[in-house]
Design an enzyme around this catalytic site. Structure first.
Site, PDB file in Angstrom:
ATOM      1  N   GLU A 108       1.002  -1.332   0.051  1.00 17.11           N
ATOM      2  CA  GLU A 108      -0.012   0.078  -0.071  1.00 17.11           C
ATOM      3  C   GLU A 108       0.889   1.403  -0.120  1.00 17.11           C
ATOM      4  O   GLU A 108       0.740   2.237  -0.709  1.00 17.11           O
ATOM      5  CB  GLU A 108      -0.822   0.154   1.290  1.00 17.11           C
ATOM      6  CG  GLU A 108      -1.897  -1.060   1.036  1.00 17.11           C
ATOM      7  CD  GLU A 108      -2.833  -0.992   2.306  1.00 17.11           C
ATOM      8  OE1 GLU A 108      -2.245  -1.689   3.370  1.00 17.11           O
ATOM      9  OE2 GLU A 108      -3.956  -1.131   2.212  1.00 17.11           O
ATOM     10  N   GLU A 128      -3.377  -9.674   3.690  1.00 18.57           N
ATOM     11  CA  GLU A 128      -4.099  -9.255   4.920  1.00 18.57           C
ATOM     12  C   GLU A 128      -5.227 -10.364   5.069  1.00 18.57           C
ATOM     13  O   GLU A 128      -5.547 -10.552   6.373  1.00 18.57           O
ATOM     14  CB  GLU A 128      -4.946  -7.874   4.837  1.00 18.57           C
ATOM     15  CG  GLU A 128      -3.932  -6.877   4.979  1.00 18.57           C
ATOM     16  CD  GLU A 128      -3.145  -6.199   3.776  1.00 18.57           C
ATOM     17  OE1 GLU A 128      -3.249  -7.258   2.874  1.00 18.57           O
ATOM     18  OE2 GLU A 128      -2.462  -5.295   3.864  1.00 18.57           O
TER      19      GLU A 128
HETATM   20  N1  CAA Z   1       4.465  -7.126  11.764  1.00 13.23           N
HETATM   21  C1  CAA Z   1       5.400  -7.559  12.762  1.00 13.23           C
HETATM   22  N2  CAA Z   1       6.005  -8.426  12.972  1.00 13.23           N
HETATM   23  C2  CAA Z   1       6.398  -9.190  11.662  1.00 13.23           C
HETATM   24  C3  CAA Z   1       5.384  -8.944  10.570  1.00 13.23           C
HETATM   25  C4  CAA Z   1       4.706  -8.060  10.506  1.00 13.23           C
HETATM   26  N3  CAA Z   1       4.004  -7.420   9.431  1.00 13.23           N
HETATM   27  N4  CAA Z   1       6.159  -9.486   9.416  1.00 13.23           N
HETATM   28  C5  CAA Z   1       7.059 -10.449   9.912  1.00 13.23           C
HETATM   29  N5  CAA Z   1       7.197 -10.281  11.047  1.00 13.23           N
HETATM   30  C6  CAA Z   1       8.256 -10.752  12.083  1.00 13.23           C
HETATM   31  C7  CAA Z   1       7.834 -11.990  12.481  1.00 13.23           C
HETATM   32  O1  CAA Z   1       6.926 -12.126  13.640  1.00 13.23           O
HETATM   33  C8  CAA Z   1       9.193 -12.816  12.693  1.00 13.23           C
HETATM   34  O2  CAA Z   1       9.334 -12.488  13.972  1.00 13.23           O
HETATM   35  P1  CAA Z   1      10.425 -13.383  15.064  1.00 13.23           P
HETATM   36  O3  CAA Z   1      11.918 -13.543  14.126  1.00 13.23           O
HETATM   37  O4  CAA Z   1      10.530 -12.791  16.477  1.00 13.23           O
HETATM   38  O5  CAA Z   1       9.569 -14.853  15.185  1.00 13.23           O
HETATM   39  C9  CAA Z   1      10.350 -11.929  12.062  1.00 13.23           C
HETATM   40  O6  CAA Z   1       9.394 -10.735  11.423  1.00 13.23           O
HETATM   41  C10 CAA Z   1      10.677 -12.697  10.624  1.00 13.23           C
HETATM   42  O7  CAA Z   1       9.449 -13.093   9.982  1.00 13.23           O
HETATM   43  P2  CAA Z   1       9.407 -14.612   9.159  1.00 13.23           P
HETATM   44  O8  CAA Z   1      10.086 -15.549  10.154  1.00 13.23           O
HETATM   45  O9  CAA Z   1       8.136 -14.777   8.939  1.00 13.23           O
HETATM   46  O10 CAA Z   1      10.488 -14.157   7.925  1.00 13.23           O
HETATM   47  P3  CAA Z   1      10.425 -14.685   6.524  1.00 13.23           P
HETATM   48  O11 CAA Z   1      11.514 -14.019   5.903  1.00 13.23           O
HETATM   49  O12 CAA Z   1      10.186 -16.107   6.402  1.00 13.23           O
HETATM   50  O13 CAA Z   1       9.127 -14.045   6.067  1.00 13.23           O
HETATM   51  C11 CAA Z   1       7.460 -12.124   5.921  1.00 13.23           C
HETATM   52  C12 CAA Z   1       8.939 -12.670   6.032  1.00 13.23           C
HETATM   53  C13 CAA Z   1       7.110 -12.684   4.173  1.00 13.23           C
HETATM   54  C14 CAA Z   1       7.257 -10.638   5.653  1.00 13.23           C
HETATM   55  C15 CAA Z   1       6.427 -12.828   6.547  1.00 13.23           C
HETATM   56  O14 CAA Z   1       6.968 -12.676   8.017  1.00 13.23           O
HETATM   57  C16 CAA Z   1       5.096 -12.429   6.486  1.00 13.23           C
HETATM   58  O15 CAA Z   1       4.430 -12.936   5.723  1.00 13.23           O
HETATM   59  N6  CAA Z   1       4.814 -11.511   7.191  1.00 13.23           N
HETATM   60  C17 CAA Z   1       3.501 -11.008   7.313  1.00 13.23           C
HETATM   61  C18 CAA Z   1       3.039 -10.174   6.095  1.00 13.23           C
HETATM   62  C19 CAA Z   1       1.762  -9.666   6.386  1.00 13.23           C
HETATM   63  O16 CAA Z   1       0.508 -10.295   6.623  1.00 13.23           O
HETATM   64  N7  CAA Z   1       1.384  -8.348   6.369  1.00 13.23           N
HETATM   65  C20 CAA Z   1       0.294  -7.655   6.328  1.00 13.23           C
HETATM   66  C21 CAA Z   1       0.374  -7.070   7.678  1.00 13.23           C
HETATM   67  S1  CAA Z   1      -1.311  -6.440   7.803  1.00 13.23           S
HETATM   68  C22 CAA Z   1      -1.302  -4.967   7.149  1.00 13.23           C
HETATM   69  O17 CAA Z   1      -0.528  -4.509   6.703  1.00 13.23           O
HETATM   70  C23 CAA Z   1      -2.482  -4.191   7.460  1.00 13.23           C
HETATM   71  C24 CAA Z   1      -2.848  -2.838   6.606  1.00 13.23           C
HETATM   72  O18 CAA Z   1      -3.077  -2.968   5.464  1.00 13.23           O
HETATM   73  C25 CAA Z   1      -2.689  -1.768   7.308  1.00 13.23           C
END
Ligand code: CAA
Length: 697
Positions: A108, A128
């Protein structure tokens, strides 16, 4: 440390301002990053020497989106929408330079920029929905304006990320650049970023939906059917409809309203709990600092049966050479033939190419001699569940495995410590409990024995991850975590039949809850003889289940079990013969059959499992309630939007669960149904299971 704040750096490359986000690990858009961006863009706007802005992140992530840990906390300004609006409003062209992931709020943010370029390995998406949410910072309004309603709906409702080449073809990014970053993006910007272009002002891509009122419903219908988080999926579709039918501001307001509602929904709370529990489960509890997994370059599997074959495929699929040991050429040929058949099916289905299948198959070799395990860094025994046989094999493994090799048993309930005791190296012995079919199911229970060394444990967990599993560390007990809880459900299923329910009623309670299959349909699929054999070995009985097996009804493989199976051999239909067998069993026990409500069936199946989960936690067999939830999600198809049994118990309320268990115990006289001490204590204190261990509640 950046020169704006801890998360943001502003560099100058001539007349281009390069704003770098650096908030490890994934540039989650927490308060400090948002605040830093606001300041950096204000500075770029006000600096007359700046003509263009490039916004970039790190190699791993442009941004992984909103900081999920901030959800539910009081909001702090600037919020993400304000940051994005400030960027979009900038009177100078802004280019998003995306390496790694741009997900959720991260994409976004990029959609608020005037141009987007990406590295070939970048992945862009709005995931999301996987957290039970919808994009809450304009994503449902800007993405349709960029790539059209149809593609935007697909990306938003599936939540699946789009790799850079596909994003380029769709027009999500203007160019794919080999790098280096940010220099290549700066050069591209100088050439191409001529003037600010605001997606919120664009409407051309919305025209097809505006001209055809039925378009959105036609596109959304199949997507909604497949979506896992139903409430969120419907909100996504409605928000995209608003993009087509209303102004940007009206659409964005509706999106906001949906987001605020969804973030409070049980579905979203459950899915967020799953997200964090899955990551937490990977952190092995009580490992001394500095313990490193050993290198695993080669594996061996003992036994080429269904499990052994499946486990071997996991290694071959991950590119790790694996030797399969059998006792006879015939058994080996049969096992390898089955593996071959599985690969052929994958090729036919188009999930892998014939070349890829051949490459994987070549990593698998069969041998008839234990001496062939000498090079293996990990050996997994996967023979019949019989302690004496396992011990005999463990003595052989001790003789032939190289020093430092991890020696594992794929047992589903036997005592690892007994196996370890027949070897000279109990520190290297542990359990690795795979779930059938082993090449498909993602759960791996890693069983820590009394003498298992931290290195061996760390190695098994690392191997599990390397072969694409979700490893969860558990302690030694009968059935470990998953099967121990399942046994409680099984006992209640049998009891419910005797008291008045029919298999289809019991199964319906669980499929309505969200499971893909009920326990009886599942039993028929797996084969009812498995449980029967186990009961024979233990000298226990289950009247209905035993009677079925003894009548030759072993499940799908004999065309009948709890159900009859029609011409396709897979579709269950209720069978009057089974009903008679059940009512006869009730009569023989002088049980007066009664109508049992779906609600009671559900509670009778789930609450005793939760109670067993509490005992498991109390005994330290699982370290965290979240670990138990992860086990049920990945090993037993617990519906993700229900968060797992322990999370679900918290939603229903522990006092309610405890009081119902008391009632079940009173009605049945079965003292094992009384609330476990931990459950009783938490129910009384008002705490949740999340307060035990280090899991988040
Ligand atoms: N917020 C907070 N913490 C997050 C995060 C997020 N969006 N994404 C990842 N992290 C943290 C994980 O909890 C993890 O923490 P720890 O090491 O303490 O366990 C760390 O970052 C690394 O994450 P991964 O182990 O998953 O690392 P990866 O390289 O395998 O994957 C990733 C990275 C693809 C970004 C994956 O973490 C992921 O899919 N994250 C979620 C993405 C997501 O859903 N984003 C949307 C958020 S909601 C939003 O954005 C709403 C809006 O429109 C306002």
């Amino acid at each position: 440390m950046g020169n704006i704040n801890a998360c943001v750096d502003l560099q100058r490359d001539g007349d281009v301002a390069v704003i770098v986000m650096d908030n490890p690990p994934v540039n989650a858009l927490g308060f400090a990053l948002r605040d830093g961006l606001m300041q950096a863009f204000a500075r770029a706007r006000d600096d007359a020497g700046v003509r263009l802005v490039v916004l970039t992140g790190t190699e791993r992530a442009f941004s992984g989106g909103a900081d999920i840990t901030e959800f539910g906390k009081p909001p702090r300004e600037p919020n993400l929408r304000q940051v994005i609006t400030a960027i979009e409003d900038l009177p100078k062209p802004v280019v998003a330079a995306i390496q790694g992931v741009a997900l959720g709020g991260g994409l976004e943010l990029a959609l608020g920029c005037h141009y987007r370029v990406a590295a070939p390995k970048a992945r862009l998406g709005l995931p999301e929905i996987k957290l039970g949410l919808l994009p809450g910072a304009g994503g449902t309004q800007r993405l349709p304006r960029l790539i059209g309603i149809e593609k935007a709906l697909e990306i938003i409702v599936t939540g699946d990320p789009v790799p850079a080449p596909a994003a380029l073809a769709l027009g999500m990014v203007e160019a794919m650049l080999d790098g280096p970053f940010p220099a290549a993006a700066v050069a591209w910007a100088r050439q191409n970023a001529t003037a600010p272009r605001r997606l919120r002002e664009r409407t051309d891509k919305l025209e097809p939906a505006r001209a055809d009122a039925g378009l959105i419903d036609r596109v959304a219908a199949p997507l909604l059917k497949r979506a896992r988080a139903q409430q969120a999926a419907r909100a996504c579709a409605e928000a995209v409809r608003a993009a087509a039918e209303k102004s940007f501001d009206e659409g964005a307001a509706l999106e906001r309203q949906f987001f605020m509602e969804l973030v409070k929904s049980d579905e979203s709370k459950a899915l967020r709990h799953v997200f964090f529990s899955e990551r937490e489960a990977q952190k092995v509890p009580n490992l001394p600092a500095g313990v490193e997994p050993r290198k695993v370059l080669r594996a061996a599997v003992i036994g080429a049966g269904t499990m052994g074959g499946g486990i071997s495929m996991c290694f071959a699929n991950a590119g790790i050479p694996v030797t399969v040991i059998e006792t006879s050429q015939e058994a080996l040929d049969r096992g390898l033939g089955r593996v071959e058949g599985n690969y052929n099916t994958s090729v036919k289905r188009g999930s892998i190419t014939a070349d890829e299948a051949a490459r994987r198959r070549a990593l698998l070799e069969g041998k008839l001699d234990f001496a062939a395990i000498a090079d293996a860094d990990i050996v997994i025994e996967a023979v019949f569940e019989e302690m004496e046989l396992k011990k005999q094999i463990f003595r052989e493994l001790d003789r032939h495995a190289k020093p430092g090799a991890v020696i594992a048993s794929n047992t589903s309930y036997l005592d690892i410590n007994e196996m370890a005791a027949v070897t000279s190296r109990p520190g290297d012995v542990l359990g690795m409990h795979f779930f059938s079919p082993a090449n498909v199911m993602r759960l791996l229970e890693v069983v820590r024995g009394a003498k298992t060394s931290p290195e061996a444990l760390a190695t098994a967990v690392a191997v599990g991850r390397a072969i694409g599993k979700v490893p969860v560390v558990v302690g030694v007990c009968d059935g470990f975590v998953g099967n121990r809880m399942l046994a409680r459900r099984g006992a209640q299923g049998e009891r419910l039949l005797l008291e008045g329910a029919l298999p289809q009623e019991v199964d319906r309670a669980l499929t309505d809850f969200g499971f893909r299959m009920g326990p009886f349909a599942m039993g028929d699929l797996a084969g009812l003889d498995i449980g029967w054999r186990l009961r024979q070995a233990r000298g226990t009985r289950a009247i209905v289940a035993d009677a079925l097996v003894e009548a030759g009804r072993l499940g799908q493989k004999t065309g009948k079990g709890y159900y009859a199976y029609g011409a396709d051999g897979r579709t269950p239909t209720p069978d009057p013969e089974v009903e008679k067998l059940i009512t006869d069993a009730s009569a023989s026990l002088q049980i007066q059959r009664r109508a049992i409500s779906q609600q009671e069936i559900l509670e009778r199946l789930l609450f005793p499992m939760i109670n067993e989960g509490a005992r498991i936690l109390e005994e330290g067999i699982a370290a965290r309630a979240g670990d138990i939830d992860v086990i049920w999600l990945h090993g037993y198809n617990w519906p993700a939007y229900r968060g797992g049994p322990m999370f679900y118990a918290g939603l229903v309320g522990l006092p309610y669960v405890a009081s119902r268990l008391e009632a079940f115990a009173d009605a049945s006289g079965d003292a094992s149904l009384r609330p476990a001490p931990l459950l009783a204590r938490l129910a009384a204190s008002g705490e949740g299971f999340g307060s035990v261990g280090t899991a988040r509640g």
